[in-house]
Design an enzyme around this catalytic site. Sequence first.
Site, PDB file in Angstrom:
ATOM      1  N   ALA A 130       0.447   5.546   0.327  1.00 27.17           N
ATOM      2  CA  ALA A 130      -0.441   6.693   0.542  1.00 27.17           C
ATOM      3  C   ALA A 130       0.368   7.985   0.469  1.00 27.17           C
ATOM      4  CB  ALA A 130      -1.149   6.565   1.892  1.00 27.17           C
ATOM      5  N   ALA A 174       0.861  -1.188   0.000  1.00 30.54           N
ATOM      6  CA  ALA A 174       0.000   0.000   0.000  1.00 30.54           C
ATOM      7  C   ALA A 174       0.892   1.231   0.000  1.00 30.54           C
ATOM      8  CB  ALA A 174      -0.918   0.006   1.217  1.00 30.54           C
ATOM      9  N   ASP A 228      -9.116   9.427  10.557  1.00 29.34           N
ATOM     10  CA  ASP A 228      -8.791   9.265   9.138  1.00 29.34           C
ATOM     11  C   ASP A 228      -9.446   7.985   8.624  1.00 29.34           C
ATOM     12  OD1 ASP A 228      -7.685  10.071   6.776  1.00 29.34           O
ATOM     13  OD2 ASP A 228      -5.680   9.323   7.185  1.00 29.34           O
ATOM     14  N   VAL A 286       3.771   0.972   2.786  1.00 25.49           N
ATOM     15  CA  VAL A 286       3.842  -0.185   3.677  1.00 25.49           C
ATOM     16  C   VAL A 286       4.380  -1.396   2.917  1.00 25.49           C
ATOM     17  CG1 VAL A 286       2.526  -1.750   5.158  1.00 25.49           C
ATOM     18  CG2 VAL A 286       1.917   0.675   5.058  1.00 25.49           C
TER      19      VAL A 286
END
Length: 523
Positions: free
Chosen positions: A129, A127, A283, A134
């Site tokens: 962002a 992942a 979030d 990650v």
Amino acid sequence: MRYFARLLVISWTIFKYGLDELALSGFRRHRLLGLLHRLVSVGRAWELPRGVRLRLALEQLGPIFVKFGQVLSTRRDLVPDDMVEELAKLQDRVPPFPAAQSRALVEKAFGKRIEDIFATFEAEPVASASIAQVHFATLKDGREVAVKVLRPGMLDIIEDDLALLRTLAGWVERFSADGRRLKPREVVAEFNNYLHDELDLVREAANATQLRRNMDGLGLVLVPEMIWELCTQQVIVMQRMHGVPISQTQRLREAGVDIPKLARDGVTIFFTQVFRDGFFHADMHPGNIQVSLDPATFGRYIALDFGIIGTLTEVDKEYLAQNFIAFFRRDYKRVAELHIESGWVPPNTRVDELEGAVRAVCEPHFDRPLKDISLGQVLMRLFQTSRRFNVEIQPQLVLLQKTLLNIEGLGRQLDPELDLWATAKPFLERWMNEQVGWRALLNGIKKEAPRYAQFFPEFPRLLHDALKRQGQSSDETALLRAMLVEQRRTNRLLMGFLLALGGFVLGLLTTPWLMRFWTSLMH
């Protein structure tokens, strides 16, 4: 010059991807704005769809703009579907930075080669962002972990964008009639704190640990455990979680997950974090939420990414809870009174006028499923009402409002038939019952018990000292009283002497006159 250069970059990016034309396209019927739209469209053609252009522009502009896109990606009631689908990619599919750079950052953070720390380390991120990416890995002892690595160079980009926001907020506050009421500089300051907190991964690890402890007994949400010996400001290592992204609703249905219950559980988790703990995940877009399919924890939420956490004081919690309960009971007069009591509106505001305005905003949305309600539109109407009554914006609640919009967007995706109000009302009423009465008293005693236990062994000595001081105080008081009695007696003697002296002098002065008067009277 540095900030001016950043402004030029933003302007060029907007022009490059045609966002100016995209924004003006909604005003074609407006005479002046329609003419401006035709002018900026001359000689410009776009091969890419508008949603792709918007996503690419936000990715290029950096973290603050990406987070704005993440919020929009949950608002299908406000944003067209084609744009929502593209913006959803900003949740966990932002272009990653090179694997070699990520590896170098990990080795620099721990001062060791990756082979000396992990048994395996996947070079490609799972992942990516706006702030970090990650990688999955395995520790030497066989534990599966996730390694979160902070993007390099984020601080400079964020500082430049925040400087522009502060300048803009200053202009708004100086030249706008609503500037002082909206408190834009305070809102930007809050945003500044949240973003800088997100750049410190140790703080994120601490947030996750606190949230894990808070949610431990609820049985509705899982939070990964932090591997504290492998946590630094740039890199943190945590327990790997196995789940299905909550946006994949069809896959969850096929696995047997009760989607309506999942939606209700989400509301319960949110209100528990806000009103019970005053510590909430702020979030909560779909990229940060998964659902467990493991038999032991089947159907539970999995929370990820704890860089942005909201907190509320006891005063904030009580005020919000009373507002929500009054709202759920349709007691608009109480809502108006609470706004006046809290000082959010001027004290001379008429309760009946504010009550009528709140009723006009809220009443049309009761007894309707979530698919027929837009909290975004409700907030917009409330904003218009707040302008009329000079309601002061509360910067500390900006994160809560953002999270509430995320929750609504998530609930809309899971179960459009969800009755948000009916789901939340019992929880809030139960919470308020725990804040007053005997139950609140018992909870308060339980909370203060450790402090009482600490002072109890010292109680005899403290009591003796207090009595001793009281005795000393009594002696001092008696002495003071005696001095006052003596002072009064002295004052009386002095007053008597002065009166006698005055009488004697007066006699001396009047004697010759009396003798002449008596002689004349005898003759």
